[in-house]
Design a protein around this motif. Structure first.
Motif, PDB file in Angstrom:
ATOM      1  N   PHE A  15      28.737  10.146 120.709  1.00  0.00           N
ATOM      2  CA  PHE A  15      27.299  10.381 120.713  1.00  0.00           C
ATOM      3  C   PHE A  15      26.613   9.099 121.146  1.00  0.00           C
ATOM      4  O   PHE A  15      26.521   8.150 120.375  1.00  0.00           O
ATOM      5  N   HIS A  16      26.193   9.053 122.406  1.00  0.00           N
ATOM      6  CA  HIS A  16      25.592   7.852 122.979  1.00  0.00           C
ATOM      7  C   HIS A  16      26.473   6.630 122.720  1.00  0.00           C
ATOM      8  O   HIS A  16      25.992   5.566 122.312  1.00  0.00           O
ATOM      9  N   GLY A  17      27.768   6.830 122.925  1.00  0.00           N
ATOM     10  CA  GLY A  17      28.722   5.738 122.769  1.00  0.00           C
ATOM     11  C   GLY A  17      29.282   5.576 121.371  1.00  0.00           C
ATOM     12  O   GLY A  17      30.212   4.780 121.174  1.00  0.00           O
ATOM     13  N   ARG A  18      28.766   6.309 120.387  1.00  0.00           N
ATOM     14  CA  ARG A  18      29.248   6.198 119.008  1.00  0.00           C
ATOM     15  C   ARG A  18      30.385   7.191 118.755  1.00  0.00           C
ATOM     16  O   ARG A  18      30.275   8.372 119.089  1.00  0.00           O
ATOM     17  N   ASP A  19      31.454   6.710 118.137  1.00  0.00           N
ATOM     18  CA  ASP A  19      32.571   7.569 117.770  1.00  0.00           C
ATOM     19  C   ASP A  19      32.139   8.527 116.654  1.00  0.00           C
ATOM     20  O   ASP A  19      31.490   8.115 115.686  1.00  0.00           O
ATOM     21  N   LEU A  20      32.495   9.809 116.787  1.00  0.00           N
ATOM     22  CA  LEU A  20      32.088  10.820 115.808  1.00  0.00           C
ATOM     23  C   LEU A  20      33.262  11.428 115.045  1.00  0.00           C
ATOM     24  O   LEU A  20      33.072  12.395 114.296  1.00  0.00           O
ATOM     25  N   LEU A  21      34.460  10.889 115.201  1.00  0.00           N
ATOM     26  CA  LEU A  21      35.629  11.549 114.620  1.00  0.00           C
ATOM     27  C   LEU A  21      35.516  11.699 113.102  1.00  0.00           C
ATOM     28  O   LEU A  21      35.872  12.756 112.552  1.00  0.00           O
ATOM     29  N   ALA A  22      35.036  10.677 112.414  1.00  0.00           N
ATOM     30  CA  ALA A  22      34.914  10.779 110.960  1.00  0.00           C
ATOM     31  C   ALA A  22      33.923  11.870 110.577  1.00  0.00           C
ATOM     32  O   ALA A  22      34.178  12.672 109.663  1.00  0.00           O
ATOM     33  N   GLU A  23      32.781  11.917 111.267  1.00  0.00           N
ATOM     34  CA  GLU A  23      31.783  12.952 110.989  1.00  0.00           C
ATOM     35  C   GLU A  23      32.321  14.334 111.324  1.00  0.00           C
ATOM     36  O   GLU A  23      32.098  15.300 110.583  1.00  0.00           O
ATOM     37  N   GLN A  24      33.049  14.447 112.447  1.00  0.00           N
ATOM     38  CA  GLN A  24      33.599  15.744 112.833  1.00  0.00           C
ATOM     39  C   GLN A  24      34.606  16.245 111.800  1.00  0.00           C
ATOM     40  O   GLN A  24      34.602  17.428 111.438  1.00  0.00           O
ATOM     41  N   GLU A  25      35.449  15.350 111.317  1.00  0.00           N
ATOM     42  CA  GLU A  25      36.431  15.783 110.325  1.00  0.00           C
ATOM     43  C   GLU A  25      35.744  16.213 109.026  1.00  0.00           C
ATOM     44  O   GLU A  25      36.178  17.185 108.382  1.00  0.00           O
ATOM     45  N   ALA A  26      34.673  15.532 108.658  1.00  0.00           N
ATOM     46  CA  ALA A  26      33.952  15.906 107.439  1.00  0.00           C
ATOM     47  C   ALA A  26      33.323  17.288 107.571  1.00  0.00           C
ATOM     48  O   ALA A  26      33.398  18.118 106.649  1.00  0.00           O
ATOM     49  N   VAL A  27      32.702  17.558 108.721  1.00  0.00           N
ATOM     50  CA  VAL A  27      32.045  18.856 108.924  1.00  0.00           C
ATOM     51  C   VAL A  27      33.073  19.972 109.061  1.00  0.00           C
ATOM     52  O   VAL A  27      32.982  21.014 108.400  1.00  0.00           O
ATOM     53  N   LEU A  28      34.065  19.765 109.924  1.00  0.00           N
ATOM     54  CA  LEU A  28      35.054  20.814 110.173  1.00  0.00           C
ATOM     55  C   LEU A  28      35.934  21.052 108.950  1.00  0.00           C
ATOM     56  O   LEU A  28      36.407  22.170 108.727  1.00  0.00           O
ATOM     57  N   GLY A  29      36.134  20.009 108.154  1.00  0.00           N
ATOM     58  CA  GLY A  29      36.861  20.205 106.906  1.00  0.00           C
ATOM     59  C   GLY A  29      36.134  21.163 105.978  1.00  0.00           C
ATOM     60  O   GLY A  29      36.763  21.846 105.154  1.00  0.00           O
ATOM     61  N   GLY A  30      34.807  21.244 106.135  1.00  0.00           N
ATOM     62  CA  GLY A  30      34.020  22.187 105.340  1.00  0.00           C
ATOM     63  C   GLY A  30      34.356  23.631 105.643  1.00  0.00           C
ATOM     64  O   GLY A  30      34.091  24.522 104.810  1.00  0.00           O
ATOM     65  N   LEU A  31      34.945  23.897 106.811  1.00  0.00           N
ATOM     66  CA  LEU A  31      35.352  25.259 107.126  1.00  0.00           C
ATOM     67  C   LEU A  31      36.437  25.739 106.174  1.00  0.00           C
ATOM     68  O   LEU A  31      36.484  26.910 105.787  1.00  0.00           O
ATOM     69  N   ALA A  32      37.330  24.828 105.801  1.00  0.00           N
ATOM     70  CA  ALA A  32      38.389  25.199 104.856  1.00  0.00           C
ATOM     71  C   ALA A  32      37.794  25.587 103.508  1.00  0.00           C
ATOM     72  O   ALA A  32      38.276  26.525 102.847  1.00  0.00           O
ATOM     73  N   ASP A  33      36.740  24.907 103.094  1.00  0.00           N
ATOM     74  CA  ASP A  33      36.078  25.259 101.837  1.00  0.00           C
ATOM     75  C   ASP A  33      35.454  26.650 101.926  1.00  0.00           C
ATOM     76  O   ASP A  33      35.510  27.433 100.967  1.00  0.00           O
ATOM     77  N   LEU A  34      34.862  26.966 103.085  1.00  0.00           N
ATOM     78  CA  LEU A  34      34.298  28.304 103.280  1.00  0.00           C
ATOM     79  C   LEU A  34      35.386  29.366 103.248  1.00  0.00           C
ATOM     80  O   LEU A  34      35.196  30.451 102.686  1.00  0.00           O
TER      81      LEU A  34
END
Length: 380
Positions: A15-34
């Motif tokens: 995102f404008h040069g910022r790595d998002l892997l940590a944020e992506q794992e946090a959000v997508l990990g929420g799918l398992a909770d759902l």
């Protein structure tokens, strides 16, 4: 049967040069909770699992952990490639992955062969249509027409033909496309070929639910025709979107209902407008200090090193745009701007144009030295 409709994970995106892997794992990990909380049977990913055709090792590792969490929570997964993915790479070892509950539907020739699930009412056929690049897919499908409508029309004809041969079977289709009526944002890569990217909604008639991917905003085009949107905002144009997924339920007669389920937001997006000093001092901006920030600066002169200064207060400021109050001088064609001017005058005018003030004495000296050095080089 309960299905979770997702798409456009774009694992590995920055995102404008910022790595998002940590944020992506946090959000997508929420799918398992759902999956666990809602007793979901199948998770659908309608294209763009990764952000690029050759994802790096870190992105693959994040995606692997997320998929493992979803499987451990009790759901099987059906994935189709989008225009960002490499279908061949994504489908590697697909036959082995299916044995573990990960169904990779990547082959055009097999798009009419569904993944079959069953519940108390009988079978549910999930058809995964990989992203169909028109010029390539039309040859594979034997289609004379050009554009996305032509190839998807043939793909759906094959799906309906297979479905007609199955008695009492409910149906779900995954597709990655721009369906007429959808609202794009700034973060999708165009899939237009020859100016033709729209696909009429009627192309998808005849199935119970169509899980669309490609557009990053969640949208309902019809009750059984929806975009889930991306799980995170990938451009400031998405800052007002509420990121969520669709919880889809099918019963004995077909589509029984669709409900929205919210996703966590690891870091919000905000756009601020004003002079640099004002943005750095205004207490009203305190609530967004931890957001991703895009700043529109209205200073009459372009501030030097503005992003670094902004990051002293907004550490996640990632984008700066200069729009001086009152606007800028009207644009002229290049030939008109340089006509009758010396090299020094052209250089001075350039600096004044891009930042709103002429060069100072030190800058003017450097400019003259550069012009003289270029003249010597040309003469030699």
């Amino acid at each position: 049967m309960r299905l979770l409709h997702t798409s456009d994970w774009h694992v590995g995106r920055t995102f404008h040069g910022r790595d998002l892997l940590a944020e992506q794992e946090a959000v997508l990990g929420g799918l398992a909770d759902l999956v666990s909380d809602e007793k979901v049977d199948v998770v659908l990913v309608s294209g763009d699992l990764f952000d690029r055709a050759v994802p790096n090792a870190e992105a693959i590792a994040v995606c692997t952990r997320v998929l493992e969490r979803i499987r451990a929570a009790g759901a099987q997964v059906v994935v189709t490639p989008g225009n960002h993915d490499s279908a061949a790479r994504l489908g590697l070892f697909g036959g082995f992955a299916a044995a573990g509950g990960l169904h990779l539907r990547t082959r055009v020739a097999e798009l009419h062969e569904p993944v079959l699930f069953s519940d108390a009412h009988g079978p549910v056929a999930v058809y995964g249509i990989p992203f169909l690049e028109p010029e390539t897919a039309r040859h594979a499908l034997g289609v004379e027409g050009r554009g996305h409508e032509a190839v998807l029309t043939e793909a759906m004809r094959r799906v309906r033909e297979d479905l007609a041969a199955r008695e009492h079977t409910r149906s779900v289709v995954l597709a990655h496309a721009f369906v007429t009526g959808g609202e794009p944002s700034e973060s999708e890569r165009t899939i237009a070929v020859g100016g033709v990217q729209d696909v009429p909604a009627g192309v998808f008639a005849g199935v119970d639910y169509v899980a669309l991917g490609h557009l990053h905003g969640q949208q309902t085009l019809a009750d059984g025709l929806r975009y889930s949107g991306s799980p995170m905002a990938y451009s400031f144009s998405e800052s007002q979107q509420v990121k969520s997924v669709w919880l889809v339920e099918v019963d004995g007669s077909g589509l029984a209902g669709v409900e929205r389920r919210m996703l966590p937001v690891p870091r919000r997006l905000s756009t601020l407008t004003g002079g640099l000093e004002e943005l750095l001092a205004d207490p009203d901006h305190t609530p967004v200090e931890d957001h991703f920030v895009s700043a529109v600066l209205t200073d009459p002169v372009r501030p030097l090193d503005a992003l670094r200064h902004l990051q002293t207060r907004f550490p996640h400021a990632v984008h700066v745009e200069w729009r001086p109050e009152g606007g800028r001088v009207g644009e002229l064609r290049f030939a008109e701007r340089i006509r009758g001017r010396s090299d020094e005058e052209i250089g001075c005018c350039f600096l004044e144009d891009v930042r709103g003030e002429p060069p100072n004495e030190r800058e003017l000296l450097l400019l003259r030295e550069a012009i003289a050095a270029a003249a010597r080089e040309e003469a030699s």
